[in-house]
Scaffold this active site. Structure first.
Site, PDB file in Angstrom:
ATOM      1  N   ASP A 131      41.958  83.498 -19.921  1.00  0.00           N
ATOM      2  CA  ASP A 131      40.577  83.343 -19.048  1.00  0.00           C
ATOM      3  C   ASP A 131      41.206  84.204 -17.822  1.00  0.00           C
ATOM      4  OD1 ASP A 131      37.980  83.093 -18.273  1.00  0.00           O
ATOM      5  OD2 ASP A 131      38.780  81.136 -17.257  1.00  0.00           O
ATOM      6  N   HIS A 138      32.337  86.480  -7.407  1.00  0.00           N
ATOM      7  CA  HIS A 138      32.667  85.100  -7.471  1.00  0.00           C
ATOM      8  C   HIS A 138      34.145  85.068  -6.624  1.00  0.00           C
ATOM      9  CE1 HIS A 138      34.087  81.249  -9.048  1.00  0.00           C
ATOM     10  NE2 HIS A 138      35.145  81.691  -9.441  1.00  0.00           N
ATOM     11  N   ARG A 147      40.176  81.569   2.728  1.00  0.00           N
ATOM     12  CA  ARG A 147      40.607  83.006   3.648  1.00  0.00           C
ATOM     13  C   ARG A 147      39.327  83.651   4.203  1.00  0.00           C
ATOM     14  NH1 ARG A 147      43.264  82.512  -0.969  1.00  0.00           N
ATOM     15  NH2 ARG A 147      41.982  84.297  -1.998  1.00  0.00           N
ATOM     16  N   GLU A 203      31.450  77.279 -14.964  1.00  0.00           N
ATOM     17  CA  GLU A 203      31.544  78.469 -14.493  1.00  0.00           C
ATOM     18  C   GLU A 203      30.820  79.322 -15.563  1.00  0.00           C
ATOM     19  OE1 GLU A 203      35.738  79.410 -13.755  1.00  0.00           O
ATOM     20  OE2 GLU A 203      35.642  78.548 -11.854  1.00  0.00           O
ATOM     21  N   GLU A 205      30.458  82.345 -17.668  1.00  0.00           N
ATOM     22  CA  GLU A 205      31.255  83.586 -18.103  1.00  0.00           C
ATOM     23  C   GLU A 205      30.807  84.071 -19.480  1.00  0.00           C
ATOM     24  OE1 GLU A 205      35.495  82.680 -18.061  1.00  0.00           O
ATOM     25  OE2 GLU A 205      35.478  81.204 -16.498  1.00  0.00           O
ATOM     26  N   ASP A 237      33.441  77.606 -18.686  1.00  0.00           N
ATOM     27  CA  ASP A 237      34.805  77.336 -18.262  1.00  0.00           C
ATOM     28  C   ASP A 237      34.684  76.005 -17.156  1.00  0.00           C
ATOM     29  OD1 ASP A 237      37.591  76.881 -17.832  1.00  0.00           O
ATOM     30  OD2 ASP A 237      37.483  78.402 -16.072  1.00  0.00           O
ATOM     31  N   ARG A 241      37.128  70.744  -9.358  1.00  0.00           N
ATOM     32  CA  ARG A 241      37.441  71.501  -8.488  1.00  0.00           C
ATOM     33  C   ARG A 241      38.467  70.565  -7.468  1.00  0.00           C
ATOM     34  NH1 ARG A 241      36.183  76.560 -10.050  1.00  0.00           N
ATOM     35  NH2 ARG A 241      33.946  76.966 -10.305  1.00  0.00           N
ATOM     36  N   GLN A 244      41.947  71.071  -9.044  1.00  0.00           N
ATOM     37  CA  GLN A 244      42.283  72.371  -9.183  1.00  0.00           C
ATOM     38  C   GLN A 244      42.988  72.492  -7.695  1.00  0.00           C
ATOM     39  OE1 GLN A 244      39.338  74.984 -10.035  1.00  0.00           O
ATOM     40  NE2 GLN A 244      40.560  76.861  -9.672  1.00  0.00           N
ATOM     41  N   TYR A 248      46.897  73.679  -8.328  1.00  0.00           N
ATOM     42  CA  TYR A 248      46.862  75.194  -8.831  1.00  0.00           C
ATOM     43  C   TYR A 248      48.139  75.924  -8.219  1.00  0.00           C
ATOM     44  CZ  TYR A 248      45.014  77.760  -4.709  1.00  0.00           C
ATOM     45  OH  TYR A 248      44.882  77.962  -3.263  1.00  0.00           O
ATOM     46  N   LYS A 257      41.110  72.415 -15.748  1.00  0.00           N
ATOM     47  CA  LYS A 257      40.168  73.118 -16.722  1.00  0.00           C
ATOM     48  C   LYS A 257      40.625  73.079 -18.072  1.00  0.00           C
ATOM     49  CE  LYS A 257      39.493  76.932 -13.378  1.00  0.00           C
ATOM     50  NZ  LYS A 257      38.269  77.229 -13.524  1.00  0.00           N
ATOM     51  N   THR A 261      36.501  73.690 -22.675  1.00  0.00           N
ATOM     52  CA  THR A 261      35.833  75.084 -22.553  1.00  0.00           C
ATOM     53  C   THR A 261      34.744  75.236 -23.740  1.00  0.00           C
ATOM     54  OG1 THR A 261      37.858  75.900 -21.679  1.00  0.00           O
ATOM     55  CG2 THR A 261      36.098  77.280 -22.441  1.00  0.00           C
ATOM     56  N   THR A 365      34.368  83.902 -14.043  1.00  0.00           N
ATOM     57  CA  THR A 365      32.962  83.611 -13.587  1.00  0.00           C
ATOM     58  C   THR A 365      32.305  84.973 -13.144  1.00  0.00           C
ATOM     59  OG1 THR A 365      33.784  81.308 -12.771  1.00  0.00           O
ATOM     60  CG2 THR A 365      31.498  82.099 -11.992  1.00  0.00           C
ATOM     61  N   GLU A 379      30.094  77.981  -5.409  1.00  0.00           N
ATOM     62  CA  GLU A 379      29.429  78.865  -4.490  1.00  0.00           C
ATOM     63  C   GLU A 379      28.151  78.476  -4.147  1.00  0.00           C
ATOM     64  OE1 GLU A 379      30.264  83.194  -6.569  1.00  0.00           O
ATOM     65  OE2 GLU A 379      30.576  81.474  -7.961  1.00  0.00           O
TER      66      GLU A 379
END
Length: 433
Positions: A131, A138, A147, A203, A205, A237, A241, A244, A248, A257, A261, A365, A379
């Site tokens: 992936d 995204h 950030r 997600e 994709e 996907d 969250r 994750q 992660y 994840k 899928t 995504t 999002e």
């Protein structure tokens, strides 16, 4: 790059009436898949209107090139995809001619199966699944949540970012989405806890199937990468969250994840997409040019995919009340992708990694720059801070049990017949004890 030929002629019609004007599967499409019907074993077929042409049966009846019989008589498309782009083009032209020639009806009709009577399977035995993260909007939207002043990390505009996913949990559209459990640690908690995900997401994709592969230690040149792509599908996907966010770092996605899928079952070939190619989006001023191994003028001029993407949500309450699904997203793949499909393939093999026929690659995504085309609830709901309101009076920040997601896609362009991908559907079930 695949050229437009007689198979794309908008005046071309099929003697299979349901194909003419079909929103997804007119004779100008001819996607490949694997199906079973009437208790028989899975086999390769091609979608044409509301029907499927059984290619195993057609091959045994001598209707196809005899040299193709072995690759088209199996229960997966790996061998066929491995034959490469030239055979793919030849099969498309042969099928198009057969399905448009009324005089061929009597010999072909015995090999047609109604789609409503068929069960769809994975198109390939997927040996590897990777992936990527090529959707720049995204990446920016998600990065901004963590950030705000520097959402994209410095490597993003130099290297196509990707990770190896779990091939064994890739499933065709319709497979239930069992809510995953795992470790969660909210920011306010001192220690993690184990339990069902509370922030289940989707997600949006595209999936890319590898055709002709490369040997271990061999690379794929950017100018040749398109010929290593056998086709495209929709890919969801599914992402937990909260799992994750805790797991992660430092190695990236894992249990958040790999529980499922979902992909749409029909593989739309590069040949079918030829009329819907467009330039890749221009890089913003100041962005670095791709490094030489990823730079190809022809790919930049024709590597964009004018695929219109659509996501809808229905809850159990909405279905019970007969309410229409709520549209979450409408966008276009070309506008979302910072790196092209060819660049993804070239980069994947740039260290000598051996790609194999039937390997699956996700784009990452695909969100557009505006809010209408966001490709995840992370999002859309601004990380859960801005839940959406539904016609049923419910709200959603993330997916609840009983929710059903449907991805759909189609292509339209002046002078071309609309083609589609079908749908990719999944319904959330409660976590297992």
């Amino acid at each position: 790059m695949t050229m437009i030929d007689e198979t794309h002629d908008p005046a071309r019609t099929s003697w299979i009436d349901s194909a003419n004007g079909h929103p997804d599967f007119p004779v100008q499409n001819l996607p490949l898949g694997v199906f079973s019907a009437a208790g028989e074993d899975p086999r390769i077929g091609v979608a044409i209107g509301e029907m499927i042409l059984d290619l195993r049966g057609a091959a045994k009846a001598g209707l196809l090139d005899p040299s193709w019989s072995g690759a088209l008589s199996g229960s997966a498309l790996n061998d066929w995809f491995g034959r490469g782009a030239a055979d793919s083009r030849a099969l498309r032209r042969m099928l198009s001619a057969m399905l448009c020639d009324e005089s061929r009806r009597a010999e072909i009709e015995p090999h047609l199966v109604a789609q409503r009577e068929a069960t769809m399977h994975l198109p390939c035995a997927i040996g590897d699944y990777t992936d990527f993260y090529v959707g720049i909007h995204h990446a920016t939207n998600v990065g901004r949540q963590f950030r705000p002043d520097n959402p994209l990390l410095p490597n993003y505009k130099y290297v196509p970012i990707g990770y190896h996913g779990r091939a064994s949990s890739v499933r065709p559209s319709g497979e239930a989405v069992v809510r995953p459990s795992g470790q969660r640690k909210p920011p306010e908690a001192d220690t993690p806890a184990y339990g069902p995900s509370r922030r289940l997401d989707y997600e949006l994709e595209l999936g890319i199937f590898i055709g002709r592969g490369n040997r271990l230690g061999q690379t794929i040149l950017i100018g040749e990468a398109a010929d290593h792509i056998a086709g495209y599908c929709l890919l969801n996907d599914w992402s937990a969250r909260d799992l994750q966010a805790w797991e992660y770092q430092p190695l990236g996605p894992f249990l958040a994840k790999n529980f499922l899928t979902s992909i749409s079952p029909w593989v739309v070939t590069p040949e079918a997409l030829a009329p819907f190619r467009k330039p890749m989006p221009a890089r913003p001023e100041g962005d670095p040019a791709p490094l030489p191994y990823l730079a190809d003028d022809a790919d930049q001029a024709n590597g964009g995919l004018a695929i219109k993407l659509d996501v809808t949500l229905s809850t159990a309450k909405m279905r019970e009340a007969g309410l229409k699904p709520h549209r979450l997203s409408q966008g276009e793949a070309a506008a979302a992708m910072y790196w092209s499909a060819a660049q993804i393939v070239t980069h994947h093999a740039s260290n000598g990694c051996n790609l194999q026929p039937g390997d699956l690659i996700g784009t990452g995504t695909l969100s557009t720059a505006d809010d209408n085309g966001l490709g995840s609830l992370l999002e859309i709901s601004r990380g859960g801070k801005a839940p959406i309101s539904l016609a049923s009076g419910e709200t959603r920040a993330f997916l609840e049990d009983g929710d059903e997601l449907e991805l759909a896609a189609h292509c339209e362009a002046p002078g071309a017949v609309r083609i589609g991908f079908g749908t990719c559907v999944g319904r959330v079930l409660p976590a297992q004890p």
